[in-house]
Design a protein around this motif. Structure first.
Motif, short mmCIF file in Angstrom:
data_model
loop_
_atom_site.label_atom_id
_atom_site.label_comp_id
_atom_site.label_asym_id
_atom_site.label_seq_id
_atom_site.Cartn_x
_atom_site.Cartn_y
_atom_site.Cartn_z
N PRO A 117 0.44 -1.39 0.05
CA PRO A 117 -0.02 -0.11 0.22
C PRO A 117 1.06 1.22 0.10
CG PRO A 117 -0.68 -1.35 2.17
CD PRO A 117 0.56 -2.08 1.53
N GLU A 118 2.16 1.05 0.63
CA GLU A 118 2.87 2.62 1.52
C GLU A 118 3.36 3.09 -0.55
OE1 GLU A 118 5.13 -0.40 2.68
OE2 GLU A 118 3.29 -0.43 2.93
N GLN A 119 3.32 1.68 -1.76
CA GLN A 119 4.09 1.74 -3.01
C GLN A 119 2.19 2.49 -4.14
OE1 GLN A 119 7.39 2.32 -3.55
NE2 GLN A 119 7.24 2.17 -1.20
N ALA A 120 1.45 2.65 -3.42
CA ALA A 120 0.45 1.94 -4.40
C ALA A 120 0.05 3.62 -5.10
CB ALA A 120 -0.85 2.84 -3.24
N ALA A 121 0.58 5.14 -4.30
CA ALA A 121 0.24 6.34 -5.45
C ALA A 121 1.55 5.66 -6.84
CB ALA A 121 0.66 7.04 -4.51
N THR A 122 2.90 5.46 -6.82
CA THR A 122 4.19 5.39 -7.57
C THR A 122 2.81 3.71 -8.71
OG1 THR A 122 5.23 6.20 -6.52
CG2 THR A 122 5.79 4.12 -8.29
N ALA A 123 2.44 3.05 -7.71
CA ALA A 123 2.16 2.02 -8.77
C ALA A 123 1.04 2.36 -9.71
CB ALA A 123 1.98 0.21 -8.36
N ILE A 124 -0.20 2.76 -9.19
CA ILE A 124 -1.18 3.67 -9.29
C ILE A 124 -0.24 4.27 -11.04
CG2 ILE A 124 -3.15 4.82 -9.23
CD1 ILE A 124 -4.04 3.89 -6.50
N ASP A 125 -0.06 5.45 -10.86
CA ASP A 125 0.43 6.34 -11.80
C ASP A 125 1.18 5.31 -12.61
OD1 ASP A 125 1.23 9.07 -12.65
OD2 ASP A 125 3.30 8.36 -12.56
N GLN A 126 1.75 4.50 -12.48
CA GLN A 126 2.74 3.65 -13.50
C GLN A 126 1.69 2.99 -14.61
OE1 GLN A 126 5.54 0.79 -12.02
NE2 GLN A 126 6.11 1.13 -13.30
N TRP A 127 0.51 2.45 -13.29
CA TRP A 127 -0.48 1.30 -14.20
C TRP A 127 -1.03 2.42 -14.87
CZ3 TRP A 127 -6.01 1.30 -13.76
CH2 TRP A 127 -6.64 0.97 -14.38
N ILE A 128 -1.61 3.31 -14.96
CA ILE A 128 -2.13 4.24 -15.51
C ILE A 128 -1.92 4.62 -17.21
CG2 ILE A 128 -3.47 6.71 -15.82
CD1 ILE A 128 -4.04 6.48 -13.16
N GLN A 129 -0.11 5.09 -16.49
CA GLN A 129 0.91 5.97 -17.59
C GLN A 129 0.35 4.06 -19.01
OE1 GLN A 129 3.36 7.83 -17.21
NE2 GLN A 129 3.11 8.73 -15.63
N THR A 130 0.76 2.98 -18.80
CA THR A 130 1.50 1.83 -19.12
C THR A 130 1.39 0.60 -18.78
OG1 THR A 130 2.47 0.88 -17.52
CG2 THR A 130 3.94 3.02 -18.30
N GLY A 131 -0.69 0.57 -17.95
CA GLY A 131 -1.14 -0.57 -18.27
C GLY A 131 -0.15 -1.48 -17.39
N GLU A 132 1.12 -1.36 -16.98
CA GLU A 132 1.62 -1.98 -15.48
C GLU A 132 2.19 -1.79 -14.69
OE1 GLU A 132 2.30 -5.82 -16.32
OE2 GLU A 132 1.19 -5.86 -18.85
N ALA A 133 2.60 -2.42 -13.44
CA ALA A 133 3.41 -1.62 -12.30
C ALA A 133 4.34 -2.96 -11.91
CB ALA A 133 2.32 -1.38 -11.47
N THR A 134 5.28 -2.10 -11.85
CA THR A 134 6.28 -2.54 -10.92
C THR A 134 6.01 -2.78 -9.83
OG1 THR A 134 7.58 -1.23 -11.04
CG2 THR A 134 8.06 -2.33 -12.99
N PRO A 135 6.72 -3.83 -9.66
CA PRO A 135 6.44 -3.94 -7.50
C PRO A 135 7.43 -2.78 -6.51
CG PRO A 135 6.70 -6.24 -8.04
CD PRO A 135 6.71 -5.19 -9.27
#
Length: 135
Positions: A117-135
């Motif tokens: 959860p503490e990485q959620a903001a970065t992961a969501i931003d990455q997911w919105i931009q690329t469709g993928e997120a990295t842990p």
């Protein structure tokens, strides 16, 4: 110029993604009651068109207290899971995510990425931009 249009669009998308990430991060995920997570996912999978490129993001504690309801298919699409661990018991929370991943495998999910959860903001931003997120 064309470059300025593209640059403006990128800035607008980045701003929208940041606002969306903040909104999702602020959602109360600790409400009590019934939790039919697999049913919600299945409902989504059975209503979306299969054409096109899809990726999915789920924010949940994964404490499903309703019997799993599995229908539809990811058709190999990726799933990013932002898992909260309200109990503070890492073993218990890992067992929840392992069980949930097994259920999603029955729905032909592709790559699954689990994010703290503490990485959620970065992961969501990455997911919105690329469709993928990295842990």
């Amino acid at each position: 110029t064309g470059y300025d249009v593209v640059a403006d669009a990128r800035r607008a998308a980045r701003s929208a993604a940041t606002a969306a990430a903040a909104t999702i991060a602020g959602m109360p995920l600790d409400t009590t009651g019934h939790s039919a997570i697999s049913a919600c996912i299945s409902g989504l999978l059975t209503t979306l068109p299969t054409a096109g490129i899809h990726s999915y993001l789920l924010a949940s504690d994964l404490e499903e207290n309703e019997a799993p309801q599995l229908a539809g298919s990811f058709h190999g699409a990726s799933l990013t899971i932002i898992q909260t661990c309200d109990s503070g018991n890492a073993s218990y929370c890992q067992a929840l995510v392992d069980h949930f991943i097994g259920l999603m495998g029955q729905l032909h999910v592709g790559r699954i990425t689990v994010v703290r959860p503490e990485q959620a903001a970065t992961a969501i931003d990455q997911w919105i931009q690329t469709g993928e997120a990295t842990p």
